[in-house]
Design a protein around this motif. Structure first.
Motif, short mmCIF file in Angstrom:
data_model
loop_
_atom_site.label_atom_id
_atom_site.label_comp_id
_atom_site.label_asym_id
_atom_site.label_seq_id
_atom_site.Cartn_x
_atom_site.Cartn_y
_atom_site.Cartn_z
N LYS A 38 78.71 70.93 68.32
CA LYS A 38 79.65 70.15 69.14
C LYS A 38 79.59 68.67 68.77
O LYS A 38 80.63 68.01 68.62
N PHE A 39 78.38 68.14 68.65
CA PHE A 39 78.26 66.74 68.24
C PHE A 39 78.81 66.53 66.84
O PHE A 39 79.53 65.56 66.58
N ALA A 40 78.48 67.44 65.91
CA ALA A 40 78.88 67.27 64.52
C ALA A 40 80.40 67.25 64.37
O ALA A 40 80.94 66.45 63.60
N VAL A 41 81.09 68.12 65.10
CA VAL A 41 82.54 68.18 64.95
C VAL A 41 83.22 66.99 65.62
O VAL A 41 84.37 66.66 65.31
N MET A 42 82.51 66.29 66.52
CA MET A 42 83.09 65.12 67.19
C MET A 42 83.01 63.86 66.34
O MET A 42 83.81 62.95 66.52
N VAL A 43 82.01 63.78 65.45
CA VAL A 43 81.79 62.50 64.76
C VAL A 43 82.09 62.57 63.26
O VAL A 43 81.92 61.56 62.57
N GLY A 44 82.51 63.69 62.74
CA GLY A 44 82.81 63.75 61.32
C GLY A 44 83.48 65.05 60.92
O GLY A 44 83.85 65.85 61.78
N GLY A 45 83.59 65.26 59.62
CA GLY A 45 84.21 66.47 59.10
C GLY A 45 83.21 67.31 58.34
O GLY A 45 82.03 67.30 58.64
N VAL A 46 83.70 68.00 57.31
CA VAL A 46 82.83 68.86 56.50
C VAL A 46 83.29 68.77 55.06
O VAL A 46 84.48 68.68 54.77
N GLY A 47 82.32 68.78 54.15
CA GLY A 47 82.66 68.74 52.74
C GLY A 47 82.89 67.33 52.24
O GLY A 47 82.42 66.34 52.81
N ARG A 48 83.64 67.22 51.18
CA ARG A 48 83.87 65.94 50.52
C ARG A 48 84.56 64.96 51.47
O ARG A 48 85.54 65.29 52.13
N GLY A 49 84.04 63.74 51.53
CA GLY A 49 84.66 62.70 52.34
C GLY A 49 84.52 62.90 53.83
O GLY A 49 85.32 62.38 54.61
N TRP A 50 83.48 63.65 54.29
CA TRP A 50 83.39 64.02 55.70
C TRP A 50 83.14 62.83 56.61
O TRP A 50 83.39 62.91 57.82
N ARG A 51 82.69 61.69 56.08
CA ARG A 51 82.39 60.53 56.92
C ARG A 51 83.61 59.68 57.24
O ARG A 51 83.48 58.66 57.92
N ARG A 52 84.75 60.05 56.74
CA ARG A 52 85.96 59.25 56.97
C ARG A 52 87.11 60.16 57.40
O ARG A 52 87.23 61.28 56.94
N PRO A 53 87.99 59.64 58.26
CA PRO A 53 89.23 60.39 58.55
C PRO A 53 90.16 60.33 57.35
O PRO A 53 90.01 59.47 56.47
N LEU A 54 91.10 61.24 57.28
CA LEU A 54 92.09 61.17 56.22
C LEU A 54 92.85 59.86 56.33
O LEU A 54 93.40 59.52 57.38
N HIS A 55 92.88 59.11 55.24
CA HIS A 55 93.58 57.83 55.26
C HIS A 55 93.96 57.45 53.84
O HIS A 55 93.41 57.96 52.86
N LEU A 56 94.91 56.53 53.74
CA LEU A 56 95.32 55.97 52.46
C LEU A 56 94.67 54.61 52.26
O LEU A 56 94.39 53.90 53.22
N PHE A 57 94.46 54.25 51.01
CA PHE A 57 93.98 52.91 50.70
C PHE A 57 94.51 52.52 49.32
O PHE A 57 95.06 53.35 48.60
N HIS B 235 76.01 55.59 46.88
CA HIS B 235 75.31 55.50 48.15
C HIS B 235 76.26 55.98 49.24
O HIS B 235 77.37 55.46 49.36
N CYS B 236 75.85 56.96 50.02
CA CYS B 236 76.71 57.41 51.11
C CYS B 236 76.61 56.43 52.27
O CYS B 236 75.62 55.72 52.44
N SER B 237 77.67 56.37 53.07
CA SER B 237 77.75 55.43 54.18
C SER B 237 76.81 55.83 55.30
O SER B 237 76.54 57.02 55.53
N TRP B 238 76.29 54.83 56.03
CA TRP B 238 75.47 55.07 57.21
C TRP B 238 76.33 55.21 58.46
O TRP B 238 75.82 55.45 59.55
N ALA B 239 77.64 55.08 58.30
CA ALA B 239 78.56 55.20 59.44
C ALA B 239 79.56 56.30 59.15
O ALA B 239 80.08 56.42 58.04
N SER B 240 79.84 57.14 60.15
CA SER B 240 80.90 58.14 60.04
C SER B 240 81.98 57.83 61.06
O SER B 240 81.69 57.33 62.15
N ILE B 241 83.21 58.11 60.69
CA ILE B 241 84.36 57.81 61.55
C ILE B 241 85.23 59.05 61.62
O ILE B 241 85.59 59.63 60.59
N LYS B 242 85.57 59.46 62.82
CA LYS B 242 86.36 60.68 63.02
C LYS B 242 87.58 60.34 63.88
O LYS B 242 87.45 59.71 64.93
N ARG B 243 88.77 60.73 63.41
CA ARG B 243 89.96 60.56 64.23
C ARG B 243 90.00 61.63 65.31
O ARG B 243 89.79 62.81 65.03
N SER B 244 90.28 61.22 66.54
CA SER B 244 90.39 62.15 67.66
C SER B 244 91.62 61.77 68.47
O SER B 244 91.58 60.87 69.32
#
Length: 571
Positions: free
Chosen positions: A367-386, A521-530
């Motif tokens: 429950k905690f894991a699905v609230m704060v991130g995703g799974v697989g590649r790029g799981w620490r960020r929401p889908l976004h453009l840059f 280096h992977c990020s120490w912060a994860s961001i999840k869109r809800s």
């Protein structure tokens, strides 16, 4: 090339039984291999490959096609070389009879009511004698010739949790490519004059039940070897489905990803091992908050198994298994091409474990894991453009949601509900405290309140901070047309993404990570869109000024709300 002879032997044996008026002593059926299987051990046991006995399908010798000098057995583990030269081996795969018999025996041994009967029908041995059985298992072959394909083991625990650098991917070979189902003919036969038709039927029912529940080959707890029995199989009511004291939970998921992959990074592939690695890393993050590093690793090994224990160097079987079932939408590509493409995966994840472990330990962590991130590649960020340095637009991140079936306490009807946590700090803390109490109950001798390791991601109220901030005004992707809803990169980011992209934190290994050139280096912060919010989780570590500054900025972000964990000093 000689014609494929895989299933011919089974067909001839079946005809032989018919001629001898003993067709009721032969049973066969077409099973569907849903995911790669790993059985057999030739030519190199450590590579766990499968080879078809005597199949005239071409030679494969050590070093064939490899660059000069790369012809040692251990070099076959090199993923880059194998992808270029050995993506597919010129060997037709099959499933040895011993593997099928082994899983049936192992399944029967787990059920006291069946074990005596299993010994009578399948044979047994002790220190003084060997008693033969009445029913024989035959090698199983795909209906169509199927070569062995490259697979990958990609250790991530050190990189994802301890930030110790990326692991080296290891290659191996399996029957199946992870994309297409394989129809496999499996057969057994009773020994004439010893077995009866009823006994052959009894073993055949065991076989179908055992393979359907547990899979076939090694690493079945990781989702390998998932296999479906013939469509006419209806298990008898008295056949056990799970071990005593075990239970299962099925979660349906929808995953939008910029691209999970297997051996070939250019080929999108959602694998059972993605989910198992996800659960393993989150288990470790939680356990590091209530145990020493050694005890936390040991406990993860008890739960999910380990190939090599740090204490005795031996492998150990876990008690948790996962099974991935693809849904109707599987790897569907978005309309946009190039770097902006993303993929949609829908399916279900079945987790089986001891009842209390599943309910009190595993599901709360998920429950905690699905609230704060995703799974697989790029799981620490929401889908976004840059926008990259060359001016081109690119995409990164992922988005995952879980649903589950719940029986309503009011109506008694089964309803589909989201699987997660409401946006109330008291609920987050209560779920965590209940989890911690359960961990102390299950592992009283290991449970301890101590200073967690400084260079690790540790999930506890003392070691991470979670806030909810404003997200994009609209969903950055169009769910119906499977495309980006905007071409404006800024419109795909909420306040959490704006904060992590500030020059203070972007590409800083101590907070934002660095996925670009050089050492990653992977990020120490994860961001999840809800919905229209973003949930930001920062792992604090010890004495990290930049992370403390990030937490302060996060706290002071307009309309931010605290959910869990650490708060800035003097708040």
């Amino acid at each position: 090339m000689y014609p494929y002879s895989g299933v011919k032997l089974l067909e001839l044996l079946e005809k032989q039984h018919e001629k001898r008026a003993s067709s009721d002593l032969f049973r066969s059926g077409i099973f569907t291999l849903d995911w790669r299987t790993k059985v057999g051990s030739f030519p190199h046991p450590d590579l766990e490959t499968i080879v078809g006995a005597g199949e005239p399908c071409g030679a494969w010798k050590l070093g064939s096609g490899c660059p000069q000098g790369r012809n040692r057995p251990e070099d076959k583990r090199n993923l880059g070389d194998n992808l270029n030269y050995f993506a597919e081996l010129p060997i037709y795969g099959y499933i040895p009879a011993a593997s099928i018999r082994g899983i049936v025996r192992a399944w029967a041994k787990q059920h006291p009511s069946i074990q005596p009967r299993m010994q009578e029908l399948l044979g047994w041995q002790d220190d003084s004698q060997i008693t033969t059985g009445k029913v024989e298992f035959l090698d199983a072959f795909p209906e169509e010739p199927t070569k062995l394909s490259l697979d990958i083991v990609n250790p991530q625990q050190g990189f994802q949790v301890f930030h110790q650098g990326q692991g080296t991917p290891l290659s191996l070979y399996t029957l199946g490519d992870g994309h297409d189902d394989i129809s496999v003919k499996i057969a057994i036969q009773g020994i004439a004059g010893r077995a009866t038709a009823a006994e052959v039927t009894e073993v055949w029912e065991w076989l179908q039940q055992a393979l359907s529940l547990h899979g076939l080959g090694s690493r079945t707890a990781s989702g390998y070897g998932a296999i479906t029995a013939p469509s006419d199989f209806k298990p008898a009511p008295d056949l056990p489905k799970l071990l005593a004291g075990y239970s299962s939970k099925v979660l349906s998921f929808t995953l939008f990803s910029q691209g999970n992959a297997g051996p070939n990074m250019r080929v999108p592939e959602l694998r059972p091992s993605h989910w198992r690695g996800w659960l393993r890393s989150w288990l470790l993050r939680f356990l590091l908050g209530v145990m020493s590093v050694d005890d936390a690793k040991y406990t993860v090994g008890e739960l999910l198994g380990t190939l090599q224990d740090s204490n005795d160097g031996k492998g150990r079987k876990g008690c948790i298994s996962l099974k991935l079932t693809p849904g109707r939408s599987w790897g569907e590509q978005s309309e946009a091409g190039g770097f902006k493409r993303f993929y949609k995966w829908q399916g279900s994840l079945k987790i089986t474990a001891p009842k209390e472990i599943l309910k009190e330990i595993i599901l709360p962590i998920m429950k905690f894991a699905v609230m704060v991130g995703g799974v697989g590649r790029g799981w620490r960020r929401p889908l976004h453009l840059f926008v990259m340095n060359n001016g081109n637009q690119a995409a990164r991140g992922c988005h995952v949601t879980f649903t589950h079936k719940v029986k309503s306490t009011e109506t008694g009807n089964v309803e589909t509900k989201n699987f997660g946590i409401d946006s109330k700090p008291e609920i987050w803390l209560r779920i965590y405290n209940n989890w911690a109490s359960a961990a102390q109950k299950h592992w009283a001798q290991r449970y301890q309140s101590q200073l967690p390791p400084a260079n690790a991601e540790v999930f506890s109220p003392r070691t991470c901070a979670i806030y909810q901030v404003c997200g994009p005004d609209e969903n950055p992707i169009d769910l119906e047309d499977l495309d980006w809803s905007t071409n404006n990169p800024l419109a795909t980011r909420g306040d959490g993404m704006e904060l992590i992209y500030r020059p203070t934190y972007k590409r800083k290994p101590d907070v934002g990570g660095n996925a670009g050139a050089g050492e990653a280096h992977c990020s120490w912060a994860s961001i999840k869109r809800s919905g229209k919010q973003e949930i930001v989780c920062i792992f604090m570590g010890q004495d990290r000024p930049l992370r403390r500054q990030f937490l302060k900025d996060l706290h002071e972000t307009s309309d931010s709300s605290y959910l869990f964990g650490v708060k800035p000093p003097q708040q």
